[in-house]
Design a protein around this motif. Sequence first.
Motif, mmCIF file in Angstrom:
data_model
loop_
_atom_site.group_PDB
_atom_site.id
_atom_site.type_symbol
_atom_site.label_atom_id
_atom_site.label_comp_id
_atom_site.label_asym_id
_atom_site.label_seq_id
_atom_site.Cartn_x
_atom_site.Cartn_y
_atom_site.Cartn_z
ATOM 1 N N HIS A 1 0.815 -1.226 0.000
ATOM 2 C CA HIS A 1 0.000 0.000 0.000
ATOM 3 C C HIS A 1 0.844 1.270 0.000
ATOM 4 N N GLN A 2 1.927 1.255 -0.787
ATOM 5 C CA GLN A 2 2.748 2.470 -0.881
ATOM 6 C C GLN A 2 2.273 3.260 -2.100
ATOM 7 N N LYS A 3 1.495 4.303 -1.798
ATOM 8 C CA LYS A 3 0.802 4.966 -2.899
ATOM 9 C C LYS A 3 1.756 5.663 -3.851
ATOM 10 N N ASP A 4 2.715 6.359 -3.286
ATOM 11 C CA ASP A 4 3.623 7.115 -4.166
ATOM 12 C C ASP A 4 4.461 6.178 -5.029
ATOM 13 N N MET A 5 4.851 5.077 -4.423
ATOM 14 C CA MET A 5 5.653 4.099 -5.180
ATOM 15 C C MET A 5 4.822 3.500 -6.309
ATOM 16 N N ILE A 6 3.580 3.190 -6.000
ATOM 17 C CA ILE A 6 2.698 2.617 -7.021
ATOM 18 C C ILE A 6 2.602 3.579 -8.193
ATOM 19 N N LYS A 7 2.395 4.850 -7.860
ATOM 20 C CA LYS A 7 2.244 5.868 -8.908
ATOM 21 C C LYS A 7 3.510 5.933 -9.751
ATOM 22 N N ARG A 8 4.627 5.912 -9.055
ATOM 23 C CA ARG A 8 5.890 6.047 -9.781
ATOM 24 C C ARG A 8 6.114 4.855 -10.709
ATOM 25 N N TYR A 9 5.916 3.670 -10.166
ATOM 26 C CA TYR A 9 6.180 2.466 -10.975
ATOM 27 C C TYR A 9 5.176 2.324 -12.114
ATOM 28 N N ALA A 10 3.937 2.699 -11.803
ATOM 29 C CA ALA A 10 2.906 2.542 -12.831
ATOM 30 C C ALA A 10 3.161 3.490 -14.003
ATOM 31 N N ASN A 11 3.730 4.653 -13.688
ATOM 32 C CA ASN A 11 3.979 5.617 -14.772
ATOM 33 C C ASN A 11 5.232 5.325 -15.574
ATOM 34 N N THR A 12 6.105 4.508 -15.016
ATOM 35 C CA THR A 12 7.390 4.300 -15.696
ATOM 36 C C THR A 12 7.587 2.851 -16.111
ATOM 37 N N ILE A 13 6.511 2.212 -16.539
ATOM 38 C CA ILE A 13 6.659 0.836 -17.033
ATOM 39 C C ILE A 13 7.466 0.878 -18.323
ATOM 40 N N PRO A 14 8.573 0.157 -18.390
ATOM 41 C CA PRO A 14 9.415 0.264 -19.596
ATOM 42 C C PRO A 14 8.693 -0.250 -20.837
ATOM 43 N N ARG A 15 8.914 0.462 -21.912
ATOM 44 C CA ARG A 15 8.230 0.119 -23.152
ATOM 45 C C ARG A 15 9.114 -0.839 -23.941
ATOM 46 N N VAL A 16 8.533 -1.919 -24.387
ATOM 47 C CA VAL A 16 9.285 -2.888 -25.184
ATOM 48 C C VAL A 16 9.036 -2.556 -26.656
ATOM 49 N N ALA A 17 10.028 -1.973 -27.258
ATOM 50 C CA ALA A 17 9.858 -1.541 -28.652
ATOM 51 C C ALA A 17 10.076 -2.728 -29.576
ATOM 52 N N ILE A 18 9.184 -2.857 -30.565
ATOM 53 C CA ILE A 18 9.340 -3.973 -31.495
ATOM 54 C C ILE A 18 9.463 -3.478 -32.936
#
Lengths: 448, 592
Positions: free
Chosen positions: B98-115
């Motif tokens: 339940h770490q809200k700020d961490m969730i926000k941070r990780y959710a916004n920076t999901i690495p994009r797998v370019a194909i």
Amino acid sequence: MKTKKRGGRRLKRDWRRKIDVTDVDTYLEGKRLEERIGDPFSQKKDEELFHIDTSGKKQKFKKKSLNAPLKCLSSLESTSAIPPLAKRSVKKYKKNNKKDDDFDKSIKPLKKAIVKKKEAKELNKILKTKVKTLQLKENSTKDLFDKDLWTSYREPGQRKDKLIKNVIKWLPSEVLNHNAKVLPKLSNKKMSHPSQTTCKAEDMKCPHPGLSYNPTIEDHVSLLANIAKKETELIKHEAHMNRVTQNLFKQVSKDKHEQMIIEELTEGLPGFTDDTVKEVNEDTSEFKAINPPATRDNQKTIKKRKIQRRLRNEERQRMNAKIEKKKVSDLYRLRYIREELDELENTTNKKKLKRLQKRQINNISTRRLGTNKFTESLDAFALPKDLKGTLRETEPQGNIFKDCFESLQKRNILSVGKKQLKIHKKKVQAFMDPAFKVTPDMLAKYSV
Amino acid sequence: MPMQKKKFQSGEGARYVTRRAALNKLQLSLKDFRTLCIIKGIYPREPAHRRRAQRGKSGIHILYLKKDILFLLHEPMIWKLRDLQVHLNRLRRAKGMHQKDMIKRYANTIPRVAIDHVVKERYPTFIDALRDMDDALTLCCLFATFPKLKSIPPNLIALCRRLTVEFMHVCIAARALRKVFISIKGIYFQVEIKGQTITWVIPHNYPHEPQKKQEVDFYTMATFADFYSTALGFVNFRLYHNLNLYYPPRLGSYNAERLEEEILEENETSDRVAALNLPLQKTAEDVEDPADAELDLDTFAMDGDESKAEEARKEYEKVRKLKKLFEGLKVFLNREVPREPLVFALRCFGAQVSWDETTFPEGATFPETDETITHQIVDRPDLEKQYISRYYIQPQWVFDCVNARELISVEKYFIGTPLPPHLSPFTVEYRTQRYVPPEEKALTDPSVIVNKDQELLDEISDNDIEDIEDDKKESEDETMDADDEDLDEFDGEMTEEQLAEIKRKKMKVESGTPEVINKGKLRREHNQMKLLKEKMIQKKYRNLYKSMKSGRMKREKEIKLLKYKRRIHERTSVENKRAEIRARRAQAATLM
């Protein structure tokens, strides 16, 4: 210079003690001071130090600006003329800060359309937030198609890659191998994509004409006939499977089955079977072993043996004669053996070819990739009563998504998996805090 | 002692690896491995000898070629996938804690797998990519109709919708549509781009029906859609730039207000683009329109095969005409008609289209009351208010016109009339010898006009019917007599010529006489040659040839019989009508 001191010469410290370097030090100190403060006044020209006041007016002192540094901090300022070597901790500002300005520029045409300044400001605010959310969205999605993949034009970043490729082209392989250890990038050859021929079945391309929403009678009938044929085959197969598996075994009612089991288990136990019948049986039958021992009574007579021996010998002689005969005939047959060998070779070759052809056909068709076999499902169809003949009233049949999936399986791209009849959910074990447990005492206490 | 050879160190056993072994080699989870394989286009294989390939193990394992797995090993995407896994683990942990700020941070920076690079790798040329667009378009069109589902990433659906609409736009701009087929499954479209035919299905416009999960693996299909959407995006980019269009499509009239609206819009595909009704803005002004583009075909064939060249020229001419099929038409769509496929089909051939603004708010260019409308497409039995200036036709007319490559007469498609059958343009005619009724002929070849009853009434006199009946007998007689007659004629001509020659002086310019081709003789010679050829047939093929010949004869007979029947039927119907008219006239006469 002072006189030399006596001392050892062996170690470094001996040498240090011996030489007096104060004069050199003072000279260097002076030099450094000069560098820091600048040239000494003695060397400066008069024009640099003084100026002739010809106007005679009093100079007004400029008001100190608020931005000027405080006087108390002057001691902290460096007066040295030498510039510092490097600033160590400098914060790098990202270029993103510029974004807002750009944005304001881009929405200028909007400002023109809106008259009131207040409204403009509010709208700007809303727009900014919207754009931000959109930008965030765009960053998260990967729908940025901003380059042509199939042109020979290369991007600025690709330059190095190309250079390496060019170098590889003309360097001999020994040099490359030698350098590969030093420059790991050189050895990083790109692998070519393995060519994989998938099944040629392209069922998505050619729909049956009977699938039309308003088909001709012949087409529709042929479609239905196709489907009926497949269906009857399926039914036949199912019936066959039933006959071969289920119908092979006798079906017994549950009560009878239980009775049979009890009978079987109590076989020979006293009190369950009819002893009287058994006794009668025992009386009539004689005891007989399964493999009775040999006795002298049924021994072969000498005559019989002789006859047997004679027959055996005769048989052997006949066989030998046959072999001799075959040997002679083989000699005559020698010239045909070659032909026979050729024929044999021919047949084996033909078989081989056939096998190869079969394999090729198999390569084109659907193959078995996993445990489960691919079975084609029936095509969609509409019964004559469902065909209304107008586009508005047609009811869509079939499932395109399933067709897509099955066509992939048919073309050997996906292996056929097991049909998931249940969705497996994780079992979550629930625990109760012992503090919340309800005991009978408590119930009694609260008189429930 | 020589080195002992170990089993399965070479040959088929060494060439294949099981999926489990591949997972171990690549250090990936099964889910990631599946994704990777789909994106890179590596599929499992069936070996020739399964027991050997499985190194003596029984059962059926999923096998991959070892070479393929080594190829996958070099893919830089693997590292991205591993990073992604780590990132998702962190996100999951943050959620659990339940770490809200961490969730926000990780959710916004999901690495994009370019194909992007994989697309280029799998389709080395643009044509390769076009060839594989069938599946891509079908899948993207399907995904575009989905609602938000749990197993499909939400932005994928919007992206698919956007890309398919963009592709349709490019087809309209290039006038690339060739065939349309409405089936009960969906609507099949075939376009031709750069000589490649691309066929795809658009589902009928109905609300989403929940799929059974056991039938289709959603996660797998979403991965396919992911790859195909990327490929389609780059194909779109290239197609737009080839036609000198702006790639994120810009519509013709673009001003500040519109821009504002577009920015404010929530959807990624704006309705204005999805309306398919406005022309796209071009990057250059004076560019040739693909509809007017003309190709100078060589008049002489390269390989000497003139018939083929002629055929190609004819085909080209047909396509050129087809591109401007609906030019000048002004079509209004009633609200019960499926808008998107019809707008696409009409606009691909240059028609102007509009619809009721209440059904689809954007893009309608003119109202129903416009008097210049030439056609209104209606799919209901009757309409209360009708304008005289326009045809009220059913939607099938549009599709049949496209398939016939010509404007079909509208009479059969009028409002309320039962429609003629909608034929599939994708059928391959495999039987050459069969009876083709004139109606069907007219569908494929518009030059053949079905005789109408009225015309027949005018044309045929009473005696004709008898003549036709005699026709058949005559034709039979002809074949019998032909030989003798021809011989006689020939002899006669020869003598005349000789006589004339004798009369004339020898040194004189003669006036040319038309060469007389003796058809009977030619036919006879041809028949003789054929007989000789038949004699040369090998013994083992003789029976086959006989059966073929008899079959051909049988089919010919059938066709003849059917034609004859048809004729009789037509005559009788005409007769009946005529009798009716006569009776009516007689009645009228008596009344007078």
